[in-house]
Scaffold this motif. Structure first.
Motif, PDB file in Angstrom:
ATOM      1  N   GLN A   1      46.423  38.319  23.793  1.00 56.42           N
ATOM      2  CA  GLN A   1      46.962  38.080  25.147  1.00 56.42           C
ATOM      3  C   GLN A   1      46.298  38.987  26.175  1.00 56.42           C
ATOM      4  OE1 GLN A   1      48.414  35.583  26.396  1.00 56.42           O
ATOM      5  NE2 GLN A   1      48.426  34.805  24.295  1.00 56.42           N
ATOM      6  N   LYS A   2      46.034  40.226  25.758  1.00 59.97           N
ATOM      7  CA  LYS A   2      45.412  41.172  26.675  1.00 59.97           C
ATOM      8  C   LYS A   2      43.983  40.723  26.993  1.00 59.97           C
ATOM      9  CE  LYS A   2      44.354  46.011  27.009  1.00 59.97           C
ATOM     10  NZ  LYS A   2      43.710  46.871  26.031  1.00 59.97           N
ATOM     11  N   LEU A   3      43.325  40.257  25.955  1.00 60.31           N
ATOM     12  CA  LEU A   3      41.952  39.784  26.133  1.00 60.31           C
ATOM     13  C   LEU A   3      41.918  38.600  27.097  1.00 60.31           C
ATOM     14  CD1 LEU A   3      39.042  40.221  25.104  1.00 60.31           C
ATOM     15  CD2 LEU A   3      39.484  38.422  23.454  1.00 60.31           C
ATOM     16  N   VAL A   4      42.841  37.645  26.884  1.00 54.90           N
ATOM     17  CA  VAL A   4      42.904  36.487  27.777  1.00 54.90           C
ATOM     18  C   VAL A   4      43.141  36.954  29.210  1.00 54.90           C
ATOM     19  CG1 VAL A   4      44.226  34.421  28.367  1.00 54.90           C
ATOM     20  CG2 VAL A   4      43.652  34.898  25.982  1.00 54.90           C
ATOM     21  N   GLY A   5      43.998  37.983  29.341  1.00 51.99           N
ATOM     22  CA  GLY A   5      44.262  38.548  30.673  1.00 51.99           C
ATOM     23  C   GLY A   5      42.967  39.057  31.310  1.00 51.99           C
ATOM     24  N   SER A   6      42.160  39.760  30.526  1.00 56.07           N
ATOM     25  CA  SER A   6      40.904  40.299  31.075  1.00 56.07           C
ATOM     26  C   SER A   6      39.971  39.161  31.479  1.00 56.07           C
ATOM     27  CB  SER A   6      40.203  41.164  30.037  1.00 56.07           C
ATOM     28  OG  SER A   6      41.114  42.033  29.423  1.00 56.07           O
ATOM     29  N   VAL A   7      39.900  38.116  30.620  1.00 54.37           N
ATOM     30  CA  VAL A   7      39.030  36.973  30.936  1.00 54.37           C
ATOM     31  C   VAL A   7      39.503  36.335  32.248  1.00 54.37           C
ATOM     32  CG1 VAL A   7      38.241  34.708  30.167  1.00 54.37           C
ATOM     33  CG2 VAL A   7      38.459  36.564  28.519  1.00 54.37           C
ATOM     34  N   GLU A   8      40.826  36.217  32.379  1.00 51.98           N
ATOM     35  CA  GLU A   8      41.357  35.582  33.585  1.00 51.98           C
ATOM     36  C   GLU A   8      40.984  36.369  34.843  1.00 51.98           C
ATOM     37  OE1 GLU A   8      45.495  34.616  33.438  1.00 51.98           O
ATOM     38  OE2 GLU A   8      45.459  33.629  35.393  1.00 51.98           O
ATOM     39  N   GLN A   9      41.003  37.696  34.702  1.00 48.86           N
ATOM     40  CA  GLN A   9      40.623  38.534  35.850  1.00 48.86           C
ATOM     41  C   GLN A   9      39.193  38.251  36.291  1.00 48.86           C
ATOM     42  OE1 GLN A   9      41.247  42.663  35.094  1.00 48.86           O
ATOM     43  NE2 GLN A   9      43.468  42.495  35.386  1.00 48.86           N
ATOM     44  N   ILE A  10      38.314  38.144  35.305  1.00 42.34           N
ATOM     45  CA  ILE A  10      36.910  37.845  35.626  1.00 42.34           C
ATOM     46  C   ILE A  10      36.821  36.489  36.321  1.00 42.34           C
ATOM     47  CG2 ILE A  10      34.609  37.504  34.652  1.00 42.34           C
ATOM     48  CD1 ILE A  10      35.457  39.331  32.327  1.00 42.34           C
ATOM     49  N   TRP A  11      37.595  35.550  35.781  1.00 43.06           N
ATOM     50  CA  TRP A  11      37.630  34.191  36.355  1.00 43.06           C
ATOM     51  C   TRP A  11      38.080  34.216  37.814  1.00 43.06           C
ATOM     52  CZ3 TRP A  11      36.549  29.179  34.803  1.00 43.06           C
ATOM     53  CH2 TRP A  11      37.110  28.142  35.579  1.00 43.06           C
ATOM     54  N   ARG A  12      39.155  34.938  38.083  1.00 47.14           N
ATOM     55  CA  ARG A  12      39.710  35.012  39.443  1.00 47.14           C
ATOM     56  C   ARG A  12      38.657  35.535  40.422  1.00 47.14           C
ATOM     57  NH1 ARG A  12      43.067  32.071  39.081  1.00 47.14           N
ATOM     58  NH2 ARG A  12      44.912  32.165  37.757  1.00 47.14           N
ATOM     59  N   LYS A  13      37.870  36.471  39.880  1.00 48.15           N
ATOM     60  CA  LYS A  13      36.854  37.088  40.721  1.00 48.15           C
ATOM     61  C   LYS A  13      35.729  36.088  41.018  1.00 48.15           C
ATOM     62  CE  LYS A  13      34.117  40.223  39.025  1.00 48.15           C
ATOM     63  NZ  LYS A  13      33.908  41.215  37.996  1.00 48.15           N
ATOM     64  N   MET A  14      35.348  35.321  39.998  1.00 50.35           N
ATOM     65  CA  MET A  14      34.154  34.487  40.134  1.00 50.35           C
ATOM     66  C   MET A  14      34.447  33.076  40.591  1.00 50.35           C
ATOM     67  SD  MET A  14      31.701  35.643  37.097  1.00 50.35           S
ATOM     68  CE  MET A  14      31.044  37.291  37.051  1.00 50.35           C
ATOM     69  N   ALA A  15      35.680  32.616  40.387  1.00 53.95           N
ATOM     70  CA  ALA A  15      36.039  31.266  40.814  1.00 53.95           C
ATOM     71  C   ALA A  15      37.356  31.330  41.565  1.00 53.95           C
ATOM     72  CB  ALA A  15      36.144  30.337  39.612  1.00 53.95           C
ATOM     73  N   PRO A  16      37.373  31.977  42.714  1.00 55.42           N
ATOM     74  CA  PRO A  16      38.632  32.191  43.431  1.00 55.42           C
ATOM     75  C   PRO A  16      39.303  30.856  43.767  1.00 55.42           C
ATOM     76  CG  PRO A  16      36.738  32.886  44.757  1.00 55.42           C
ATOM     77  CD  PRO A  16      36.208  32.519  43.426  1.00 55.42           C
ATOM     78  N   GLY A  17      40.602  30.831  43.544  1.00 58.96           N
ATOM     79  CA  GLY A  17      41.370  29.638  43.896  1.00 58.96           C
ATOM     80  C   GLY A  17      41.305  28.524  42.865  1.00 58.96           C
ATOM     81  N   MET A  18      40.446  28.685  41.864  1.00 59.99           N
ATOM     82  CA  MET A  18      40.299  27.615  40.874  1.00 59.99           C
ATOM     83  C   MET A  18      41.262  27.853  39.700  1.00 59.99           C
ATOM     84  SD  MET A  18      38.230  25.540  41.985  1.00 59.99           S
ATOM     85  CE  MET A  18      37.240  25.518  43.466  1.00 59.99           C
ATOM     86  N   PRO A  19      41.807  26.761  39.166  1.00 62.64           N
ATOM     87  CA  PRO A  19      42.787  26.949  38.073  1.00 62.64           C
ATOM     88  C   PRO A  19      42.106  27.467  36.799  1.00 62.64           C
ATOM     89  CG  PRO A  19      42.321  24.643  38.421  1.00 62.64           C
ATOM     90  CD  PRO A  19      41.615  25.365  39.524  1.00 62.64           C
ATOM     91  N   PHE A  20      42.772  28.407  36.154  1.00 60.35           N
ATOM     92  CA  PHE A  20      42.286  28.966  34.893  1.00 60.35           C
ATOM     93  C   PHE A  20      43.013  28.271  33.754  1.00 60.35           C
ATOM     94  CE2 PHE A  20      42.651  32.354  31.580  1.00 60.35           C
ATOM     95  CZ  PHE A  20      41.294  32.444  31.271  1.00 60.35           C
ATOM     96  N   ASN A  21      42.349  27.355  33.077  1.00 57.41           N
ATOM     97  CA  ASN A  21      42.977  26.601  31.992  1.00 57.41           C
ATOM     98  C   ASN A  21      42.359  26.998  30.662  1.00 57.41           C
ATOM     99  OD1 ASN A  21      44.535  24.999  33.780  1.00 57.41           O
ATOM    100  ND2 ASN A  21      42.710  23.757  34.177  1.00 57.41           N
TER     101      ASN A  21
END
Ligand SMILES: Nc1ncnc2c1ncn2[C@@H]1O[C@H](COP(=O)(O)OP(=O)(O)OP(=O)(O)O)[C@@H](O)[C@H]1O
Ligand SMILES: [Mg+2]
Lengths: 228, 805
Positions: B641-661
């Protein structure tokens, strides 16, 4: 062999108690032939059931072969019972679904007697009482007297040390009754089998060596002369 | 008179509490199963029937075999619908659905949401289907490009009101004007869309008869026989397909094409059959399966029968107790007919009470059942005419069914026999009752065996070596939203601790992204050298990330600059092309622009299961390329879960506003076997219920057996029988019946489960221990049930029993 002390039996009846047996003290030595007498409803069957461990008293102690019956484990009691006691019921209580032969055989089954031996013992008994011809009939196909006879044979088959008989001759004709009584006497004298019988007949009681009189659940201590 | 019947019935119920409770409980459980399954079946059968023209709508299906494998498609080519309508007057209307582009990103405020239930549809959609509009005119709504029809809930979600006419929806960065709002599509529809976009916005090479990408529905005029109409497809093929095919390959006639072992075939499927009978690809939602409707219905009937049998058995077993009453009533002059009526009234009263309890149980169990059956059923669904017309007579039918035999049985007693007290013999040996008990246990054991087999097969699927490693693979869908950051995202995620490799490819063994192409062995594109196969676009790290194995040659490698024209094939392809050593050989096909290309085979990947285990592994090949819709990462972290959290953070940074599925590959894999898991759960539930009911029956039977034989038990005890002897006496016969049931049930279950397993190309063998286990379970449970009661009977004081004389 049998020591009863301060035996009471009561049934609750609307708050109060109805006493069926009151303060019964009775010793029966091995080898005795005892007749219990008394009017109907005086508690004879109840007493016999207690002696036969079929029923529990409300109070009192019972020693059988020097062992306290009520401190025993159920399993032990069943063992003692199987080995030593044969019971003849007032109302025969044959198993309706089994033939005469099978009814007689049943106690042997529960004592793990081998099949060949069983066969010999049953055949012997059937012979002795002249009912070989009836061995494949069901209880419903017998007269009351014949049923009583089968009940007695069933009690004798395992050669018990103690026979408890509740009016064993009640449904027999006098010749048959006499035959049974003679048999009891023979067993008592030759094989040293202890016999306790309930009877209404003075004549049958006379076969025994001792009479216990019950009245309203108490033993009557009337001095009696016993003729053998 | 009837009042009298009811009063006696009620008193009898109360007098024999154990009997009544056992009987009513068994019936109630059986009836509640029945109710639930009726709900389920009614729902399954109701699919797509709500359209006004439901009985005249057909979907055009395509069957293609080119080279090795059969394709059974739900889609047809884009000109098919219009061609049929133009050429054949029997066709009243047609419409097409196109959703090959998958989910769409839809803008809400400054956020993007991935919407799955989206499609493009022809403007004629509402001429064919019936979906009532809340606002706007659906007839003309999709006539223009950049128009969209949305449902009530979509309107609520995006605009907070259903009053959304004229508002604009931005999907995949294209604006669409809302031209109509419709009611939500009913749950019993084989498709459920929230957004219907105009077909004019689809970019497609229109007019191609050889690509099949459109679900095409036609409405036939009243009285047209669709089977007869299907014959026209031959003409369509001759007139339109052959000329187009000639441009690509050497083909002169259909006969020649078929002679080479190929096939092209069109058919029509009635709309109302799609949900239960279509086993084709692709579907919008998982379909039902008529087989399961049959299985469930059969199970419902069996459970109900088992419960009815309980009723009969307990009632006849109780006969001895009722015999005296019957005798006296007869002596008093009651006719047999009246007695039968009385007993039937009694059983119906009992069934009615059971029915009420069953309704309560059904309501309580419904959420669980919905969960298992993946349904959204409500008990209110029963409140319609067809369901009610079935349910209201049910208690009476069951009451009469279950009560008839006991009624006939009891009313036959002769007064003299009964009053003399010899009625016992009636009870003891009833071969019918024995047969019924056997039937109950056959049913239970079959269900238990079924459950074991289903779960063994599921376990087998779960643990089978699939040729790839599905564990600990994190999948991120919609990664193309990263746009220019695609590579940067991958690199940053790879830098996280616990991530060992990553790959971009929409083609995964667990997803439904598929790409069917024809590949040829020779540069001459002729029918005989062709093979239809999967062509997957992957990257350098694909094989490593998914733990696949190269058995020959090598993987794609960055060190070879020319790998863009290389291909890796699987073992099946090598075998079908007849290559012992395929390395260095060439394959021929077409690129995305339909230009011929040649690929060199550089490696062979060990066969892996890219379809469900129901199918054999077909031919496939992999090519290098960009397919960045899906990213997969091999992870090995304790705290996922922590790892997924870190991946999501990177996603938020690189694809702002886009859904993380994101999802995990093993979950996605399990998804493929949902229906089997469902069957497993249903089987286990019903197996347990049937056994419970059957045991209630056994319990009742042994109770009565003990009651009937109370005197015998007493005598036997006096004669020296131990408790074990008595228990043995009472349970032996019943256990014998269970054994007989095992003998009957085993072949039946073997046959049924063999059939079920045949759906799987990869399956378990049914082991002998399954039967032993099922039989053992049944016997143990039966023994436990029986001995509780038998021990109780054996322990009672004999004098009490003998007194009753
Ligand atoms: N369960 C019971 N509840 C109340 N009273 C009982 C019960 N069982 C027996 N009795 C009473 O106990 C008394 C003694 O009964 P028992 O059967 O011992 O008589 P009996 O002396 O054997 O008579 P008979 O000569 O008629 O066989 C009777 O008055 C009977 O009514
Ligand atoms: Mg008596």
């Amino acid at each position: 062999m049998i020591e009863l002390q301060h035996i009471f039996k009561w049934y609750p009846a609307g708050g109060s108690r109805v006493y069926v047996l009151q303060d019964i003290n009775l010793n029966i030595e091995a080898g005795a032939f005892v007749s219990i007498m008394g009017p109907s409803g005086s508690g004879k069957s109840t007493l016999l059931n207690i002696i036969g461990m079929l029923d529990l008293p409300s109070e009192g102690s019972y020693r059988f072969l020097e062992q306290s019956v009520y401190d025993m484990k159920e399993k032990h009691r069943v063992e003692l019972y199987k080995k030593h006691i044969g019971f003849v019921f007032q109302s025969y209580h044959l198993i309706d679904e089994l033939t005469v032969y099978e009814n007689i055989e049943t106690p042997l089954l529960y004592q793990n007697v081998k099949s060949a031996e069983r066969k010999a013992m049953v055949s012997d008994m059937l012979d002795r009482f002249n009912i070989v011809g009836k061995k494949d009939l069901f209880p419903a196909q017998l007269s009351g007297g014949q049923q009583q006879l089968v009940g007695i044979i069933r009690a004798l088959i395992a050669r018990p040390k103690l026979i408890l008989a509740d009016e064993p001759t009640g449904n027999l004709n006098s010749a048959q009754g006499e035959e049974i009584m003679n048999l009891f006497q023979k067993l008592n004298e030759e094989d040293k089998v202890t016999i306790v019988q309930v009877t209404h007949s003075e004549k049958n009681a006379a076969y025994g060596s001792r009479i216990v009189n019950l009245l309203d659940g108490r033993i009557q201590h009337i001095p009696q002369t016993v003729h053998s | 008179m009837f009042r009298n019947y009811f009063i006696t019935a009620w008193r009898n119920l109360r007098k024999n509490k154990t009997f009544s409770i056992l009987n009513i409980l068994g019936l109630a459980i059986g009836l509640s199963c029945f109710l639930l399954i009726v709900l389920y079946v009614v729902d399954e059968l109701s699919f797509d029937r709500f359209h006004e023209k439901a009985d005249r709508i057909y979907r055009v299906h395509t069957d293609v075999r080119f080279g090795g494998s059969d394709l059974r498609l739900t889609v047809a080519s884009d000109p098919m619908g219009a061609t049929l309508k133009n050429d054949y007057p029997q066709v009243e209307a047609y419409t097409r659905i196109y959703n090959s582009n998958g989910p769409k990103l839809i803008k809400k405020g400054d956020q993007y949401i991935t919407e799955e239930d989206v499609t493009h549809a022809d403007s004629t959609f509402f001429d064919v289907f019936t979906f009532p509009a809340i606002a706007g005119n659906t007839k003309t709504a999709l006539n223009e490009p950049n128009t969209v029809v949305i449902t009530e809930s979509a309107a609520q979600k995006y605009f907070g009101t259903t009053n959304a006419l004229g508002k604009v929806i931005e999907a995949e960065h294209v604006p669409y004007k809302v031209t109509a709002v419709i009611k939500d599509m009913p749950h019993n529809s084989h498709f459920r869309f929230d957004f219907l976009f105009s077909m004019d916005n689809v970019e497609y090479q229109w007019g191609n008869f050889l690509s099949n990408n459109f679900q095409t529905y036609i409405v036939l005029k009243k009285g047209t026989d669709y089977k007869a109409f299907e014959k026209n497809f031959k003409q369509v093929i001759q007139k339109y397909l052959i000329p187009q095919a000639k441009q690509f390959m050497e083909i002169n006639s259909m006969e020649e094409f078929e002679k080479a072992g190929n096939k092209l075939h069109y058919s029509l499927m009635p709309l109302t059959r799609i949900h239960l009978y279509s086993d084709r690809f692709p579907e919008f939602r998982p379909n039902g399966n008529i087989q399961y409707v049959y299985i469930f219905s059969a199970v419902a009937l069996f459970v109900l029968m088992v419960a009815c049998i309980n009723f009969m058995n307990l009632s006849t077993a109780r006969s001895a107790n009722r015999a005296k009453e019957v005798g006296i009533r007869k002596v008093l002059g009651t006719e047999r007919k009246a007695l039968i009526t009385q007993f039937l009234v009694e059983s119906t009263v009992m069934v009615l009470i059971a029915m009420l309890i069953a309704l309560v149980i059904a309501v309580l169990v419904l959420p669980f059942f919905n969960d298992v059956a993946a349904k959204d059923l409500s008990i209110r669904d029963l409140l319609n005419a067809p369901a009610l017309s079935m349910l209201i007579p049910l208690p009476f039918v069951v009451g009469i069914l279950a009560g008839m035999y006991p009624a006939l049985f009891l009313s036959r007693f002769k007064p003299i026999v009964v009053l003399k007290g010899n009625s016992n013999s009636h009870f003891k040996k009833s071969s019918l009752r024995s047969a019924l008990v056997v039937f109950q246990f056959v049913t239970s054991i079959v269900l238990v065996i079924g459950t074991i087999v289903v779960y063994s097969q599921l376990h087998y699927i779960q643990t089978k070596n699939l040729g790839f490693d599905k564990d600990q693979v994190l999948i991120i869908d919609g990664a193309n939203a990263l746009q220019q950051n695609v590579q940067a995202f991958k690199n940053e995620v790879l830098n996280l601790k616990g991530v060992s490799s990553g790959t971009y490819s929409a083609f995964l063994p667990v997803s439904s992204a598929r790409n069917d192409v024809s590949i040829f062995k020779t540069p001459v594109i002729d029918v005989k050298s062709g093979l239809d196969m999967q062509r997957w676009t992957v990257d350098y790290d694909y094989i490593k990330t998914l733990g696949m194995q190269i058995v020959r040659g090598r993987n794609f490698s960055r060190e070879f600059g020319s790998d863009s024209l290389s291909t890796i094939i699987n073992e099946t392809t090598a075998q079908l092309f007849g290559y012992d050593d395929p390395i260095g050989k060439k394959l021929y096909g077409f690129d995305d622009l339909n230009k011929p290309v040649a690929y060199e085979i550089i490696g062979v990947v060990k066969n892996f299961h890219f379809e469900s285990l129901r199918q054999n592994i077909g031919p496939m090949c992999m090519m290098l390329g960009n397919s960045d819709y899906t990213a997969s990462f091999k992870v090995h972290s304790g705290d996922i879960q922590k790892l997924v959290g870190s991946v999501e953070q990177i996603w938020r940074k690189m694809a702002p506003g886009m859904p993380f599925n994101y999802r995990f590959m093993d979950d996605a894999f399990d998804e493929l076997y949902r229906s089997e898991q469902r069957v497993g759960k249903v089987a286990i539930s019903f197996a347990i219920l049937t056994i419970v009911i059957a045991c209630l029956g056994l319990f009742g039977l042994v109770t009565y057996a003990a009651e009937q034989r109370v005197k015998e038990i007493g005598i036997r005890k006096v004669l020296g029988a131990t408790i074990a002897n008595i228990v043995n006496l009472l349970s032996r016969d019943l256990l014998k019946l269970v054994l007989i049931a095992l003998v009957i049930a085993s072949p039946v279950a073997w046959w049924a489960m063999h059939k079920w397993l045949e759906d799987f190309a990869y399956r378990i063998d049914i082991n002998w221990w399954v039967f032993i286990a099922a039989g053992g379970t049944a016997i143990l449970i039966a023994l436990a049930t029986v001995s509780v009661q038998a021990i109780k009977a054996a322990r009672t004081n004999p004098v009490q029993n003998l007194r009753s004389e």
